[in-house]
Design a protein around this motif. Structure first.
Motif, PDB file in Angstrom:
ATOM      1  N   GLY A 192       3.216  11.837 -11.745  1.00  0.00           N
ATOM      2  CA  GLY A 192       4.404  12.094 -10.929  1.00  0.00           C
ATOM      3  C   GLY A 192       4.381  13.473 -10.297  1.00  0.00           C
ATOM      4  N   LEU A 193       3.958  14.484 -11.075  1.00  0.00           N
ATOM      5  CA  LEU A 193       3.866  15.851 -10.542  1.00  0.00           C
ATOM      6  C   LEU A 193       2.824  15.950  -9.430  1.00  0.00           C
ATOM      7  CD1 LEU A 193       4.124  17.985 -13.810  1.00  0.00           C
ATOM      8  CD2 LEU A 193       5.818  17.809 -11.965  1.00  0.00           C
ATOM      9  N   ILE A 194       1.670  15.364  -9.676  1.00  0.00           N
ATOM     10  CA  ILE A 194       0.616  15.374  -8.650  1.00  0.00           C
ATOM     11  C   ILE A 194       1.080  14.614  -7.416  1.00  0.00           C
ATOM     12  CG2 ILE A 194      -1.708  14.521  -8.111  1.00  0.00           C
ATOM     13  CD1 ILE A 194      -2.426  15.150 -11.060  1.00  0.00           C
ATOM     14  N   ASN A 195       1.758  13.512  -7.662  1.00  0.00           N
ATOM     15  CA  ASN A 195       2.307  12.692  -6.579  1.00  0.00           C
ATOM     16  C   ASN A 195       3.290  13.508  -5.734  1.00  0.00           C
ATOM     17  OD1 ASN A 195       2.607  10.307  -5.160  1.00  0.00           O
ATOM     18  ND2 ASN A 195       4.149   9.494  -6.562  1.00  0.00           N
ATOM     19  N   GLY A 196       4.167  14.243  -6.405  1.00  0.00           N
ATOM     20  CA  GLY A 196       5.164  15.054  -5.694  1.00  0.00           C
ATOM     21  C   GLY A 196       4.558  16.235  -4.958  1.00  0.00           C
ATOM     22  N   LEU A 197       3.574  16.889  -5.585  1.00  0.00           N
ATOM     23  CA  LEU A 197       2.948  18.051  -4.971  1.00  0.00           C
ATOM     24  C   LEU A 197       2.104  17.702  -3.742  1.00  0.00           C
ATOM     25  CD1 LEU A 197       1.800  20.093  -8.105  1.00  0.00           C
ATOM     26  CD2 LEU A 197       3.603  20.692  -6.491  1.00  0.00           C
ATOM     27  N   PHE A 198       1.411  16.582  -3.810  1.00  0.00           N
ATOM     28  CA  PHE A 198       0.485  16.231  -2.739  1.00  0.00           C
ATOM     29  C   PHE A 198       0.976  15.083  -1.853  1.00  0.00           C
ATOM     30  CE2 PHE A 198      -2.198  18.118  -6.085  1.00  0.00           C
ATOM     31  CZ  PHE A 198      -2.667  19.222  -5.375  1.00  0.00           C
ATOM     32  N   LEU A 216       1.509  11.864  -2.469  1.00  0.00           N
ATOM     33  CA  LEU A 216       0.749  10.615  -2.590  1.00  0.00           C
ATOM     34  C   LEU A 216       1.704   9.446  -2.836  1.00  0.00           C
ATOM     35  CD1 LEU A 216      -2.105  11.958  -4.901  1.00  0.00           C
ATOM     36  CD2 LEU A 216      -2.157  11.703  -2.424  1.00  0.00           C
ATOM     37  N   ASN A 217       2.386   9.026  -1.808  1.00  0.00           N
ATOM     38  CA  ASN A 217       3.384   7.967  -1.944  1.00  0.00           C
ATOM     39  C   ASN A 217       2.774   6.627  -2.330  1.00  0.00           C
ATOM     40  OD1 ASN A 217       5.439   9.716  -1.350  1.00  0.00           O
ATOM     41  ND2 ASN A 217       5.333   9.327   0.857  1.00  0.00           N
ATOM     42  N   SER A 218       1.505   6.417  -2.027  1.00  0.00           N
ATOM     43  CA  SER A 218       0.869   5.149  -2.368  1.00  0.00           C
ATOM     44  C   SER A 218       0.808   4.952  -3.886  1.00  0.00           C
ATOM     45  CB  SER A 218      -0.529   5.054  -1.758  1.00  0.00           C
ATOM     46  OG  SER A 218      -1.343   6.116  -2.217  1.00  0.00           O
ATOM     47  N   VAL A 219       0.629   6.037  -4.641  1.00  0.00           N
ATOM     48  CA  VAL A 219       0.609   5.947  -6.103  1.00  0.00           C
ATOM     49  C   VAL A 219       1.990   5.552  -6.616  1.00  0.00           C
ATOM     50  CG1 VAL A 219       0.213   7.216  -8.254  1.00  0.00           C
ATOM     51  CG2 VAL A 219      -1.259   7.625  -6.283  1.00  0.00           C
ATOM     52  N   SER A 220       3.040   6.129  -6.056  1.00  0.00           N
ATOM     53  CA  SER A 220       4.408   5.774  -6.452  1.00  0.00           C
ATOM     54  C   SER A 220       4.700   4.317  -6.152  1.00  0.00           C
ATOM     55  CB  SER A 220       5.428   6.640  -5.726  1.00  0.00           C
ATOM     56  OG  SER A 220       5.371   7.956  -6.167  1.00  0.00           O
ATOM     57  N   LEU A 221       4.303   3.880  -4.995  1.00  0.00           N
ATOM     58  CA  LEU A 221       4.522   2.481  -4.624  1.00  0.00           C
ATOM     59  C   LEU A 221       3.764   1.544  -5.550  1.00  0.00           C
ATOM     60  CD1 LEU A 221       4.364   2.746  -0.723  1.00  0.00           C
ATOM     61  CD2 LEU A 221       6.395   2.382  -2.155  1.00  0.00           C
ATOM     62  N   TRP A 222       2.542   1.939  -5.901  1.00  0.00           N
ATOM     63  CA  TRP A 222       1.744   1.110  -6.814  1.00  0.00           C
ATOM     64  C   TRP A 222       2.409   1.034  -8.193  1.00  0.00           C
ATOM     65  CZ3 TRP A 222      -1.256   2.475 -11.225  1.00  0.00           C
ATOM     66  CH2 TRP A 222      -2.063   1.441 -11.716  1.00  0.00           C
ATOM     67  N   LEU A 223       2.856   2.181  -8.720  1.00  0.00           N
ATOM     68  CA  LEU A 223       3.521   2.194 -10.026  1.00  0.00           C
ATOM     69  C   LEU A 223       4.832   1.410  -9.993  1.00  0.00           C
ATOM     70  CD1 LEU A 223       2.911   5.871 -11.211  1.00  0.00           C
ATOM     71  CD2 LEU A 223       1.907   3.797 -12.156  1.00  0.00           C
ATOM     72  N   ASP A 224       5.582   1.533  -8.897  1.00  0.00           N
ATOM     73  CA  ASP A 224       6.845   0.794  -8.775  1.00  0.00           C
ATOM     74  C   ASP A 224       6.615  -0.709  -8.733  1.00  0.00           C
ATOM     75  OD1 ASP A 224       8.362   3.086  -8.793  1.00  0.00           O
ATOM     76  OD2 ASP A 224       8.526   3.220  -6.600  1.00  0.00           O
ATOM     77  N   GLY A 225       5.484  -1.135  -8.195  1.00  0.00           N
ATOM     78  CA  GLY A 225       5.218  -2.559  -8.038  1.00  0.00           C
ATOM     79  C   GLY A 225       4.453  -3.200  -9.179  1.00  0.00           C
ATOM     80  N   LEU A 226       4.220  -2.466 -10.250  1.00  0.00           N
ATOM     81  CA  LEU A 226       3.422  -3.021 -11.346  1.00  0.00           C
ATOM     82  C   LEU A 226       4.068  -4.237 -12.013  1.00  0.00           C
ATOM     83  CD1 LEU A 226       1.926   0.053 -13.237  1.00  0.00           C
ATOM     84  CD2 LEU A 226       0.709  -1.710 -11.981  1.00  0.00           C
ATOM     85  N   GLY A 227       5.347  -4.189 -12.236  1.00  0.00           N
ATOM     86  CA  GLY A 227       6.018  -5.285 -12.934  1.00  0.00           C
ATOM     87  C   GLY A 227       5.678  -5.294 -14.417  1.00  0.00           C
ATOM     88  N   ASP A 228       6.243  -6.251 -15.137  1.00  0.00           N
ATOM     89  CA  ASP A 228       6.030  -6.329 -16.586  1.00  0.00           C
ATOM     90  C   ASP A 228       4.560  -6.527 -16.947  1.00  0.00           C
ATOM     91  OD1 ASP A 228       8.688  -5.967 -17.092  1.00  0.00           O
ATOM     92  OD2 ASP A 228       9.133  -8.097 -17.368  1.00  0.00           O
TER      93      ASP A 228
END
Length: 167
Positions: A42-48, A50-62
């Motif tokens: 999350g920190l690396i995502n925020g600093l750089f 990298l919205n694609s990582v956030s989208l990937w984590l949000d879409g993981l599902g159970d």
């Protein structure tokens, strides 16, 4: 020197209570590590940005989160027990994973042991004793490290009785 081989004595096996304590300590440590990695991502995502990582984590599902958790757990146990014969919980409680000869199992055996942890109801197999399915299937044992060291030392000292010294 004698060619006899040390065979593990059943009295060295740790109790079900010690095994449960190992599990709780390892679970707490693994969850801490898992969430620390997520915070770092999350920190690396925020600093750089990298919205694609956030989208990937949000879409993981159970299924995706379960897959990450199981994969991470498999990696944690395999690396720790493969390198040291012990997980963090086993270091704290003074226990170690060994084969029937009291030696560190091969990495393949450790990996097999850790795959077997995911057999449904494996945890319930400890109710009947101190060896569960992931121990018996992989032919591994969890024993007191101090007790094992003393037993192996006594075994080798006993085998030296009657052997002449070579100068």
């Amino acid at each position: 020197m004698s060619n006899s081989t040390y065979i593990l004595d059943e009295h060295l096996l740790v109790s079900g209570g010690a095994r449960f304590l190992n599990y709780i300590i390892d679970l707490v440590f693994f969850l801490f590590l898992f969430f620390a990695i997520l915070v770092l991502i999350g920190l690396i995502n925020g600093l750089f940005g990298l919205n694609s990582v956030s989208l990937w984590l949000d879409g993981l599902g159970d299924f995706g989160w379960n897959f990450l958790f199981i994969s991470g757990s498999l990696i944690y146990y395999s690396v720790m027990e493969g390198l040291f014969g012990r997980s963090i919980g086993k270091f704290i409680t003074g226990t170690i994973v060994v084969d029937e000869n009291g030696e560190k199992p091969s990495f393949g055996t450790i990996f097999k042991r850790n795959l077997c942890r995911f057999i449904p109801f494996d945890a319930l197999t400890f109710l009947g004793g101190s060896r569960g399915w992931h121990d018996s299937i992989s032919d591994t044992y969890v024993v007191s490290k101090k007790g094992l060291d003393e037993s192996v030392k006594s075994f080798h000292e006993f085998n030296l009785i009657g052997v002449q010294e070579v100068n």
